[in-house]
Design a protein around this motif. Sequence first.
Motif, mmCIF file in Angstrom:
data_model
loop_
_atom_site.group_PDB
_atom_site.id
_atom_site.type_symbol
_atom_site.label_atom_id
_atom_site.label_comp_id
_atom_site.label_asym_id
_atom_site.label_seq_id
_atom_site.Cartn_x
_atom_site.Cartn_y
_atom_site.Cartn_z
ATOM 1 N N TYR A 236 0.947 -1.227 0.122
ATOM 2 C CA TYR A 236 -0.205 -0.026 -0.117
ATOM 3 C C TYR A 236 0.929 1.271 0.241
ATOM 4 C CZ TYR A 236 -4.704 -2.430 0.608
ATOM 5 O OH TYR A 236 -5.535 -3.104 0.415
ATOM 6 N N PHE A 237 1.840 1.267 0.843
ATOM 7 C CA PHE A 237 2.729 2.424 0.923
ATOM 8 C C PHE A 237 3.465 2.620 -0.592
ATOM 9 C CE2 PHE A 237 3.222 2.085 5.623
ATOM 10 C CZ PHE A 237 2.389 3.206 5.755
ATOM 11 N N GLN A 238 3.757 1.646 -1.054
ATOM 12 C CA GLN A 238 4.316 1.705 -2.563
ATOM 13 C C GLN A 238 3.253 2.179 -3.544
ATOM 14 O OE1 GLN A 238 5.648 -2.181 -3.230
ATOM 15 N NE2 GLN A 238 7.745 -1.836 -2.702
ATOM 16 N N GLN A 239 2.055 1.736 -3.446
ATOM 17 C CA GLN A 239 0.987 2.376 -4.398
ATOM 18 C C GLN A 239 0.824 3.669 -4.002
ATOM 19 O OE1 GLN A 239 -2.936 0.208 -4.328
ATOM 20 N NE2 GLN A 239 -1.955 -1.535 -3.445
ATOM 21 N N ALA A 240 0.867 4.416 -2.703
ATOM 22 C CA ALA A 240 0.772 5.762 -2.398
ATOM 23 C C ALA A 240 1.879 6.559 -2.665
ATOM 24 C CB ALA A 240 0.683 5.739 -0.876
ATOM 25 N N ALA A 241 3.100 5.853 -2.723
ATOM 26 C CA ALA A 241 4.216 6.825 -3.193
ATOM 27 C C ALA A 241 4.118 7.060 -4.853
ATOM 28 C CB ALA A 241 5.651 5.873 -2.957
ATOM 29 N N LEU A 260 7.360 5.309 3.075
ATOM 30 C CA LEU A 260 7.865 3.822 2.510
ATOM 31 C C LEU A 260 9.143 3.497 3.397
ATOM 32 C CD1 LEU A 260 7.387 2.294 -0.068
ATOM 33 C CD2 LEU A 260 8.868 3.661 -1.494
ATOM 34 N N ALA A 261 10.246 4.371 3.675
ATOM 35 C CA ALA A 261 11.280 4.275 4.355
ATOM 36 C C ALA A 261 11.285 3.552 5.534
ATOM 37 C CB ALA A 261 12.062 5.745 4.554
ATOM 38 N N GLU A 262 9.922 4.190 6.302
ATOM 39 C CA GLU A 262 9.742 3.690 7.502
ATOM 40 C C GLU A 262 9.438 2.056 7.376
ATOM 41 O OE1 GLU A 262 8.346 7.493 10.063
ATOM 42 O OE2 GLU A 262 6.503 6.421 8.835
ATOM 43 N N ILE A 263 8.425 1.742 6.628
ATOM 44 C CA ILE A 263 8.034 0.355 6.547
ATOM 45 C C ILE A 263 9.408 -0.677 6.048
ATOM 46 C CG2 ILE A 263 7.200 0.669 4.182
ATOM 47 C CD1 ILE A 263 6.028 -1.862 6.999
ATOM 48 N N LEU A 264 10.127 0.072 5.188
ATOM 49 C CA LEU A 264 11.399 -0.810 4.659
ATOM 50 C C LEU A 264 12.326 -0.814 5.924
ATOM 51 C CD1 LEU A 264 12.075 1.058 1.297
ATOM 52 C CD2 LEU A 264 11.459 -1.234 1.648
ATOM 53 N N GLU A 272 17.708 0.327 1.286
ATOM 54 C CA GLU A 272 16.638 0.913 0.375
ATOM 55 C C GLU A 272 15.929 1.905 1.372
ATOM 56 O OE1 GLU A 272 13.994 -2.273 -1.522
ATOM 57 O OE2 GLU A 272 15.388 -3.523 -0.502
ATOM 58 N N ALA A 273 15.958 1.752 2.670
ATOM 59 C CA ALA A 273 15.307 2.798 3.378
ATOM 60 C C ALA A 273 16.073 3.934 3.543
ATOM 61 C CB ALA A 273 15.032 2.156 4.794
ATOM 62 N N LEU A 274 17.648 3.872 3.563
ATOM 63 C CA LEU A 274 18.505 5.077 3.691
ATOM 64 C C LEU A 274 18.135 5.978 2.342
ATOM 65 C CD1 LEU A 274 21.374 3.530 5.534
ATOM 66 C CD2 LEU A 274 19.935 5.234 6.384
ATOM 67 N N ALA A 275 18.110 5.202 1.269
ATOM 68 C CA ALA A 275 18.042 5.804 -0.112
ATOM 69 C C ALA A 275 16.668 6.640 -0.133
ATOM 70 C CB ALA A 275 18.143 4.824 -1.173
ATOM 71 N N GLU A 276 15.685 6.186 0.313
ATOM 72 C CA GLU A 276 14.186 6.668 0.411
ATOM 73 C C GLU A 276 14.339 8.011 1.372
ATOM 74 O OE1 GLU A 276 11.879 6.221 -1.439
ATOM 75 O OE2 GLU A 276 12.367 4.289 -2.248
ATOM 76 N N LEU A 277 15.059 7.739 2.608
ATOM 77 C CA LEU A 277 15.157 8.907 3.423
ATOM 78 C C LEU A 277 16.075 10.042 2.998
ATOM 79 C CD1 LEU A 277 15.789 6.905 6.896
ATOM 80 C CD2 LEU A 277 13.800 8.484 6.401
ATOM 81 N N ALA A 278 16.867 9.624 2.196
ATOM 82 C CA ALA A 278 17.554 10.895 1.604
ATOM 83 C C ALA A 278 16.689 11.666 0.763
ATOM 84 C CB ALA A 278 18.895 10.222 1.002
ATOM 85 N N GLN A 279 15.928 11.099 -0.139
ATOM 86 C CA GLN A 279 15.177 11.547 -1.142
ATOM 87 C C GLN A 279 14.061 12.425 -0.377
ATOM 88 O OE1 GLN A 279 13.135 9.174 -3.988
ATOM 89 N NE2 GLN A 279 12.156 10.972 -4.974
ATOM 90 N N GLY A 280 13.386 11.870 0.582
ATOM 91 C CA GLY A 280 12.238 12.276 1.408
ATOM 92 C C GLY A 280 12.828 13.536 2.319
#
Length: 590
Positions: A236-241, A260-264, A272-280
């Motif tokens: 669901y978080f991927q769909q939302a993103a 997405l970073a939190e669920i990863l 993967e989580a750190l990559a999403e965090l940097a962008q967010g």
Amino acid sequence: MIGADKSRDPAHASRRRQPAATVLAAAAAAGSTGSQRQALLRLLRSAREAGSSGRHHHGLQAAETALQLAGEHGFEHLRSEALALLALHRFRLGQLADAIPPGLEAASLLERPADAAARAEVLCTVAMACNELGLAHDGLKYALEALSAARLCQQPLMLSWALNRAGLCTFSAVGDLEQSVALLQQARELAAQHGHLIALFSAINNLGSSYRTAGQLAQSLAQAGAAALLAQSLDYFQQAATLATTTDNPHLQATAIINLAEILTDLARYDEALAELAQGRELARCGDFTALQHRADLAEAIILHRTGQLPAAIAVLQRVLALPAEQIEYEMRVLAHEALYRVYKDGGQFEPALRQLERLRQLEQSLADKRSSTQGWAIRKELEITSARLETERERLKAEHERLRAVRLEAEKSVAEARMSELEQAVLVDALTGVGNRRCLDREGPERLAQLQGGFDGMAVVVLDLDYFKSINDRFGHAIGDDTLRKVAQLVVLHTRSVDLVVRYGGEEFVLLLMETSQEAAVATCERLRLALMDYDWSTLHPLLHVTTSLGMAWQNQPQDWQAVLRAADLALYQAKHKGRNRLEVAPAL
């Protein structure tokens, strides 16, 4: 709830406002009521736009100034909007206990049917504030009130938001993931049908949040289904993103990426989580979305902790907790202290770990005090509203009493007559079968016989008796016996006409008054009825049940003594029984 939806309408995301103090000063200088109203409308627009762009500190200032201006100049309806916006911005800034009073006050001012949409919206805010404050059952109560108002206003988008909030509060209050998901799916479908991306994002995002919370709980209890719940949350978080990338709302995009970073992180997919965090974090920094930056910091600290980088994790958490109280939400402070406690404990630094526990205890006590104070205020407010309503109703009833005094006696007479008619009808009906009873037959039989000279060609008096009914009660019980009598009465009514009369004479015996043109026609009706009863599928009542009937008929086409005719039909029934049952016998003419 970290990760829960706090998305905003992007329609005004790029606009900026005049400072509220500047608007108010201009209004004061203008002096006229019209100018003051225009100034108030600008303040309210500014507060709404701040909500859309996530600049809640500015929105809070504009709403407070608008509320002051509305109160000073008696703009009551605009005052309700100012209160609603004040509640919204306080909620978004984490001032949960302070958001509830203005929200409930606004709702109390929005009770006309025309205000249903505005009432639903502010109750959604109150529900979420209660939910996040830990007053889950209060949150569910206000969410359901919001849902009722949304259904009244018949606006699909508002209904989607109300279903959304009811879904979240249902899970928090009663832990019912299935019902929560059902409500959120309804919210999602409505938003999709009407093409509203923000509402659609919110529903999908909150589905992810509900599954994530359920997965975390299952994980903490070492339950087998935890991985599947977290995987569903990720989906669901991927769909939302993906949906967020189709909008021009940076706050929405940052929210989706950090979720997405939190669920990863929960799934231990740290790279993967750190990559999403940097962008967010970059999106949050550019948009000055401080609450999202804090969430990114917390997620980073958790990853550092889990990968053994304890000093780095401590540094991140201490930096978050060093912020002034007004710049960090209550829930974030709690989560940061909890995370810091775990890092210290795992690093063997038990004294600072104990200090974090003590700080958590202080925060929990502060929250408990706020909860009690908020609940007390809400109860007092409801009592005030109820008291005002009662006073209004008392005055209305007093006026109504005066109006009705002149016609009271006539009204009471009409009611008494109607009641008497109902009682008379009840006296003539058999309670078990719903057909007429013996008293009904005693009244109708003589009257119908007397009318044969004028109104009717003829009348058959038929006595119908169930064969071996005692054995039905003995074998299957009196409950089946009663069901049999009710079904017989239904079938007899179905196979006779509205002009005919069907009564239960007593026990398993029925009397029928068939208004026919000839004796032959009456005999044919009786035969159809006998076969219908014999051929009915009685296994629906009991697998071994079978019912037949014997009938005795007396035909008359001239006035005659009622008791004599009834006796003749009864004797004919006796002959039918004597000749083997399941048959019709016709009495000789009198």
